[in-house]
Design a protein around this motif. Structure first.
Motif, PDB file in Angstrom:
ATOM      1  N   ALA A 144       0.809  -1.212   0.000  1.00  0.00           N
ATOM      2  CA  ALA A 144       0.000   0.000   0.000  1.00  0.00           C
ATOM      3  C   ALA A 144       0.845   1.266   0.000  1.00  0.00           C
ATOM      4  N   ASP A 145       1.922   1.265   0.755  1.00  0.00           N
ATOM      5  CA  ASP A 145       2.774   2.462   0.841  1.00  0.00           C
ATOM      6  C   ASP A 145       3.394   2.806  -0.508  1.00  0.00           C
ATOM      7  N   VAL A 146       3.841   1.799  -1.215  1.00  0.00           N
ATOM      8  CA  VAL A 146       4.457   2.023  -2.526  1.00  0.00           C
ATOM      9  C   VAL A 146       3.436   2.599  -3.502  1.00  0.00           C
ATOM     10  N   ILE A 147       2.235   2.052  -3.479  1.00  0.00           N
ATOM     11  CA  ILE A 147       1.177   2.529  -4.374  1.00  0.00           C
ATOM     12  C   ILE A 147       0.833   3.983  -4.056  1.00  0.00           C
ATOM     13  N   THR A 148       0.645   4.270  -2.775  1.00  0.00           N
ATOM     14  CA  THR A 148       0.287   5.621  -2.340  1.00  0.00           C
ATOM     15  C   THR A 148       1.365   6.633  -2.712  1.00  0.00           C
ATOM     16  N   LEU A 173      -4.803  -6.590  -4.208  1.00  0.00           N
ATOM     17  CA  LEU A 173      -4.601  -6.977  -2.808  1.00  0.00           C
ATOM     18  C   LEU A 173      -4.418  -5.772  -1.894  1.00  0.00           C
ATOM     19  N   HIS A 174      -3.686  -4.749  -2.355  1.00  0.00           N
ATOM     20  CA  HIS A 174      -3.373  -3.592  -1.519  1.00  0.00           C
ATOM     21  C   HIS A 174      -4.097  -2.313  -1.948  1.00  0.00           C
ATOM     22  N   THR A 175      -5.004  -2.439  -2.899  1.00  0.00           N
ATOM     23  CA  THR A 175      -5.648  -1.252  -3.464  1.00  0.00           C
ATOM     24  C   THR A 175      -6.477  -0.491  -2.433  1.00  0.00           C
ATOM     25  N   ALA A 176      -7.297  -1.203  -1.684  1.00  0.00           N
ATOM     26  CA  ALA A 176      -8.145  -0.544  -0.689  1.00  0.00           C
ATOM     27  C   ALA A 176      -7.303   0.136   0.388  1.00  0.00           C
ATOM     28  N   ASP A 177      -6.271  -0.560   0.867  1.00  0.00           N
ATOM     29  CA  ASP A 177      -5.395   0.041   1.886  1.00  0.00           C
ATOM     30  C   ASP A 177      -4.741   1.317   1.363  1.00  0.00           C
ATOM     31  N   ALA A 178      -4.311   1.280   0.108  1.00  0.00           N
ATOM     32  CA  ALA A 178      -3.674   2.450  -0.490  1.00  0.00           C
ATOM     33  C   ALA A 178      -4.650   3.611  -0.611  1.00  0.00           C
ATOM     34  N   LEU A 179      -5.854   3.329  -1.078  1.00  0.00           N
ATOM     35  CA  LEU A 179      -6.845   4.384  -1.265  1.00  0.00           C
ATOM     36  C   LEU A 179      -7.275   5.005   0.062  1.00  0.00           C
ATOM     37  N   GLU A 180      -7.292   4.217   1.106  1.00  0.00           N
ATOM     38  CA  GLU A 180      -7.682   4.729   2.420  1.00  0.00           C
ATOM     39  C   GLU A 180      -6.732   5.841   2.872  1.00  0.00           C
ATOM     40  N   VAL A 181      -5.471   5.726   2.491  1.00  0.00           N
ATOM     41  CA  VAL A 181      -4.474   6.741   2.827  1.00  0.00           C
ATOM     42  C   VAL A 181      -4.405   7.822   1.758  1.00  0.00           C
ATOM     43  N   LEU A 182      -4.520   7.407   0.495  1.00  0.00           N
ATOM     44  CA  LEU A 182      -4.335   8.325  -0.629  1.00  0.00           C
ATOM     45  C   LEU A 182      -5.420   9.389  -0.722  1.00  0.00           C
ATOM     46  N   LEU A 183      -6.664   9.004  -0.554  1.00  0.00           N
ATOM     47  CA  LEU A 183      -7.763   9.951  -0.782  1.00  0.00           C
ATOM     48  C   LEU A 183      -7.690  11.181   0.135  1.00  0.00           C
ATOM     49  N   PRO A 184      -7.451  11.023   1.437  1.00  0.00           N
ATOM     50  CA  PRO A 184      -7.289  12.221   2.284  1.00  0.00           C
ATOM     51  C   PRO A 184      -6.077  13.059   1.858  1.00  0.00           C
ATOM     52  N   LYS A 185      -5.012  12.400   1.387  1.00  0.00           N
ATOM     53  CA  LYS A 185      -3.830  13.131   0.922  1.00  0.00           C
ATOM     54  C   LYS A 185      -4.163  13.994  -0.285  1.00  0.00           C
ATOM     55  N   LEU A 186      -4.904  13.437  -1.218  1.00  0.00           N
ATOM     56  CA  LEU A 186      -5.286  14.190  -2.414  1.00  0.00           C
ATOM     57  C   LEU A 186      -6.150  15.380  -2.035  1.00  0.00           C
ATOM     58  N   LYS A 187      -7.078  15.152  -1.123  1.00  0.00           N
ATOM     59  CA  LYS A 187      -7.952  16.239  -0.681  1.00  0.00           C
ATOM     60  C   LYS A 187      -7.138  17.343  -0.018  1.00  0.00           C
ATOM     61  N   ALA A 188      -6.152  16.962   0.785  1.00  0.00           N
ATOM     62  CA  ALA A 188      -5.311  17.948   1.470  1.00  0.00           C
ATOM     63  C   ALA A 188      -4.490  18.768   0.478  1.00  0.00           C
ATOM     64  N   LYS A 189      -4.186  18.163  -0.667  1.00  0.00           N
ATOM     65  CA  LYS A 189      -3.441  18.870  -1.712  1.00  0.00           C
ATOM     66  C   LYS A 189      -4.347  19.725  -2.599  1.00  0.00           C
ATOM     67  N   GLY A 190      -5.649  19.663  -2.328  1.00  0.00           N
ATOM     68  CA  GLY A 190      -6.592  20.475  -3.094  1.00  0.00           C
ATOM     69  C   GLY A 190      -7.164  19.799  -4.309  1.00  0.00           C
ATOM     70  N   TYR A 191      -6.972  18.479  -4.424  1.00  0.00           N
ATOM     71  CA  TYR A 191      -7.502  17.762  -5.582  1.00  0.00           C
ATOM     72  C   TYR A 191      -8.929  17.286  -5.346  1.00  0.00           C
ATOM     73  N   GLU A 192      -9.708  17.340  -6.403  1.00  0.00           N
ATOM     74  CA  GLU A 192     -11.064  16.811  -6.386  1.00  0.00           C
ATOM     75  C   GLU A 192     -11.091  15.551  -7.247  1.00  0.00           C
ATOM     76  N   VAL A 193     -11.524  14.442  -6.662  1.00  0.00           N
ATOM     77  CA  VAL A 193     -11.647  13.190  -7.409  1.00  0.00           C
ATOM     78  C   VAL A 193     -13.047  13.133  -8.012  1.00  0.00           C
ATOM     79  N   VAL A 194     -13.111  12.977  -9.328  1.00  0.00           N
ATOM     80  CA  VAL A 194     -14.402  12.983 -10.025  1.00  0.00           C
ATOM     81  C   VAL A 194     -14.525  11.744 -10.912  1.00  0.00           C
ATOM     82  N   LYS A 195     -15.738  11.463 -11.324  1.00  0.00           N
ATOM     83  CA  LYS A 195     -15.954  10.384 -12.290  1.00  0.00           C
ATOM     84  C   LYS A 195     -15.322  10.782 -13.620  1.00  0.00           C
TER      85      LYS A 195
END
Length: 262
Positions: free
Chosen positions: A187-191, A211-233
């Protein structure tokens, strides 16, 4: 010795000719330069990334086999209040119809990943069309009309593949950031990989059964938000009309429209 002299002379002349050609091409009028480029290259490319000033990105999850981690992924997306785009093949949709419905009920969208996940370059136009039409009909029957977004299996494409998709009103989509979650690097490498590469308009490739996608996203999504990114479809990121795709980069760009900010 004479042959060596001639070889050097020929190499010099070729370099000079190429240099003059590049200079002239760079100094042609924009329209004429564009025409020359079109004449020298007929290569078609999918959308790899979207040219936008806004800090918007799309996370896309491909799926052909398995749904073990999908319920958790949906919970993570719900907790972070985002919607994403899944690309599913026919066998996945037939194996997990209730999960497909839950995905769309949660506000996400489903794109076309072909019915049987073949190497499309080895198929005829008619066979490619059948793969797309059959899977799109399956998607429609399960969850209703969905955006006509298409990702070729294995990232494999050609002019033939893109033209067939275009004739069926599909936008062919690749990615600008491969998370490499399919290699299961942790997960850390992916993030870290995504965090370091991310930029406005990026399309991120991940997999619903990684296998590690969910763990990575759990950390990544708040990071993206903190950087000012909006995740959209993806359908909210790509341009539907009045655009072109750079053949050398795959970046989708708006045609000049004064006063518009994307």
């Amino acid at each position: 010795m004479m042959s060596l002299y001639l070889s050097k002379r020929i190499a010099f002349m070729l370099t000079l000719i190429i240099g003059i050609g590049i200079f002239l091409l760079g100094n042609l009028s924009p329209n004429l330069s564009k025409q020359v480029m079109m004449l020298t290259s007929d290569r078609l490319v999918p959308v790899y990334k979207v040219d936008t000033r806004k800090k918007k990105v799309a996370i896309t999850l491909d799926g052909m086999w398995g749904a073990k981690y999908t319920p958790r992924l949906l919970e993570i997306f719900k907790e972070n209040d985002i919607q994403i785009t899944f690309f599913f093949g026919g066998n996945w949709l037939e194996d997990y119809p209730d999960m497909a419905k839950k995905i769309v009920d949660n506000g996400h969208e489903i794109g076309n990943h072909t019915y049987s996940h073949p190497h499309l370059n080895s198929l005829t136009k008619e066979e490619i069309e059948e793969e797309l039409v059959r899977n799109q009909q399956l998607i429609k029957n399960l969850v209703g009309e969905q955006p006509k977004l298409f990702r070729p299996p294995f990232g494999e494409y050609s002019n033939k593949v893109i033209n067939v998709a275009k004739d069926l009103n599909f936008q062919t989509i690749q990615w600008s950031i491969d998370s490499l979650d399919w290699k299961e690097p942790g997960a850390d490498v992916i993030t870290d990989r995504i965090s370091k590469k991310i930029g406005p308009g990026d399309i991120i490739l991940m997999h619903n059964n990684g296998l590690h996608t969910a763990d990575a996203l759990e950390v990544l999504l708040p990071k993206l938000k903190a950087k000012g990114y909006e995740v959209v479809k993806l359908s909210e990121l790509v341009y539907k009309d009045n655009y072109y795709i750079e053949s050398h980069s795959g970046v989708q760009k708006r045609r000049i429209n004064p006063g518009r900010v994307d």
